[in-house]
Design an enzyme around this catalytic site. Structure first.
Site, PDB file in Angstrom:
ATOM      1  N   GLU A  12      15.437 -85.352  43.285  1.00  0.00           N
ATOM      2  CA  GLU A  12      14.897 -86.177  44.362  1.00  0.00           C
ATOM      3  C   GLU A  12      15.362 -87.630  44.282  1.00  0.00           C
ATOM      4  OE1 GLU A  12      10.848 -83.708  45.474  1.00  0.00           O
ATOM      5  OE2 GLU A  12      10.762 -85.018  43.739  1.00  0.00           O
ATOM      6  N   ASP A 196      10.653 -75.370  51.803  1.00  0.00           N
ATOM      7  CA  ASP A 196      10.138 -73.989  51.847  1.00  0.00           C
ATOM      8  C   ASP A 196       8.879 -73.982  52.709  1.00  0.00           C
ATOM      9  OD1 ASP A 196       9.193 -75.269  48.987  1.00  0.00           O
ATOM     10  OD2 ASP A 196       7.579 -74.190  49.973  1.00  0.00           O
TER      11      ASP A 196
HETATM   12  C1  3QA Z   1       7.716 -78.060  42.800  1.00  0.00           C
HETATM   13  C2  3QA Z   1       8.050 -79.518  43.061  1.00  0.00           C
HETATM   14  C3  3QA Z   1       6.867 -80.435  42.844  1.00  0.00           C
HETATM   15  O1  3QA Z   1       7.275 -81.705  42.399  1.00  0.00           O
HETATM   16  C4  3QA Z   1       6.247 -80.519  44.205  1.00  0.00           C
HETATM   17  C5  3QA Z   1       8.412 -79.701  44.486  1.00  0.00           C
HETATM   18  C6  3QA Z   1       7.936 -78.157  47.649  1.00  0.00           C
HETATM   19  N1  3QA Z   1       7.435 -76.930  47.949  1.00  0.00           N
HETATM   20  C7  3QA Z   1       6.180 -76.858  47.417  1.00  0.00           C
HETATM   21  C8  3QA Z   1       5.203 -75.829  47.413  1.00  0.00           C
HETATM   22  N2  3QA Z   1       4.037 -76.059  46.769  1.00  0.00           N
HETATM   23  C9  3QA Z   1       3.826 -77.259  46.167  1.00  0.00           C
HETATM   24  N3  3QA Z   1       4.719 -78.266  46.137  1.00  0.00           N
HETATM   25  C10 3QA Z   1       5.901 -78.070  46.769  1.00  0.00           C
HETATM   26  N4  3QA Z   1       7.405 -80.530  45.075  1.00  0.00           N
HETATM   27  C11 3QA Z   1       7.859 -77.805  41.374  1.00  0.00           C
HETATM   28  S1  3QA Z   1       7.890 -76.193  40.845  1.00  0.00           S
HETATM   29  C12 3QA Z   1       9.554 -75.809  40.546  1.00  0.00           C
HETATM   30  C13 3QA Z   1      10.067 -76.394  39.287  1.00  0.00           C
HETATM   31  O2  3QA Z   1      11.314 -75.852  38.930  1.00  0.00           O
HETATM   32  C14 3QA Z   1       7.135 -80.314  46.485  1.00  0.00           C
HETATM   33  C15 3QA Z   1       7.015 -78.877  46.933  1.00  0.00           C
HETATM   34  N5  3QA Z   1       5.407 -74.659  48.029  1.00  0.00           N
HETATM   35  C16 3QA Z   1      11.801 -76.422  37.760  1.00  0.00           C
HETATM   36  C17 3QA Z   1      12.769 -75.491  37.104  1.00  0.00           C
HETATM   37  O3  3QA Z   1      12.070 -74.576  36.292  1.00  0.00           O
END
Ligand code: 3QA
Length: 228
Positions: A12, A196
């Protein structure tokens, strides 16, 4: 004016760091902070790590240690509103915590005594964002963003958040940044591009679109800095 630009994940803030001059990196409180300038404007950039607690820590340090007097958050979010498709931009007019629950005592979801369910972002910054969107011919939705320490990949939970908070998008950091900036009287705003739809495909979509949507948000943030 010294502007904090914050994200939660490396993806980001990387497109922003790419555009800074004279970067100075400081290690503090187990995190990296990047001071630099963007078209002559002083900025401090950091990613907090995921979730409300890390976001609270980073926002506080950007203000209290680095002396930032504005805070802009850039990142990705899960869509709730059907109007929002992957890559679309939303700015929060209000932010709430969907996982804050002392309803056993008769309080509404998202509320604790002396707090508020929904915290408003700075109106002037929002107006600048709208002006920039117009100039660029981009659609910018304005709405409520719900924050919680959960990656939502479940239509039932998503519908509950929609119904309970009238939220249009959800993520995991915005409301904590709002709490910090509200308490310290720092104008802030939260911008997100959709990665998403917080449904059963969310994990897959997120992995696919994190980078491209994070870049859309980061580019927009830099145009806002130009306009400030
Ligand atoms: C998700 C990130 C966190 O900082 C919140 C993305 C996008 N889609 C979402 C959803 N529910 C909640 N939040 C979000 N951000 C972190 S989990 C993946 C980590 O991967 C916004 C967001 N549906 C790391 C590699 O293992």
């Amino acid at each position: 004016m010294k502007i904090a630009i914050m994200g939660a994940m490396p993806e980001e803030i990387e497109p922003i760091l790419d555009k800074l001059d004279n970067i100075k990196e400081t290690l503090y409180a187990a995190n990296r902070y990047y001071e630099g300038s963007y078209n002559g404007q002083d900025v401090v950039v950091a990613y907090s790590k995921i979730g409300k607690v890390f976001a609270t820590l980073t926002a506080t340090i950007l203000i209290e240690k680095f002396g930032c007097d504005r805070l802009l958050f850039s990142g990705v979010a899960g869509a709730i509103s059907d109007e929002l498709k992957i890559g679309d931009l939303i700015i929060a007019d209000g932010l709430c915590q969907h996982d804050l629950d002392i309803t056993a005592f008769g309080h509404p979801f998202g509320y604790v005594p002396e707090g508020e369910v929904c915290i408003s972002s700075d109106i002037q910054l929002r107006n600048i964002a709208k002006k920039v969107a117009k100039q660029k011919g981009l659609t910018l939705k304005e709405g409520i963003i719900a924050t919680g320490d959960q990656f939502i990949a479940n239509s039932e939970r998503k519908e509950w958040i929609k119904k309970t908070f009238k939220a249009d998008a959800l993520e995991m950091e915005g409301a904590s940044v709002a709490v910090v900036c509200n308490a310290l009287d720092i104008p802030f705003f939260i911008l997100r591009a959709i990665s998403d739809s917080a449904d059963m495909d969310a994990g897959f979509d997120f992995d696919t679109f994190l980078e491209s949507s994070a870049k859309i948000s980061a580019d927009f943030i830099l145009s806002i800095v130009d306009e400030m």
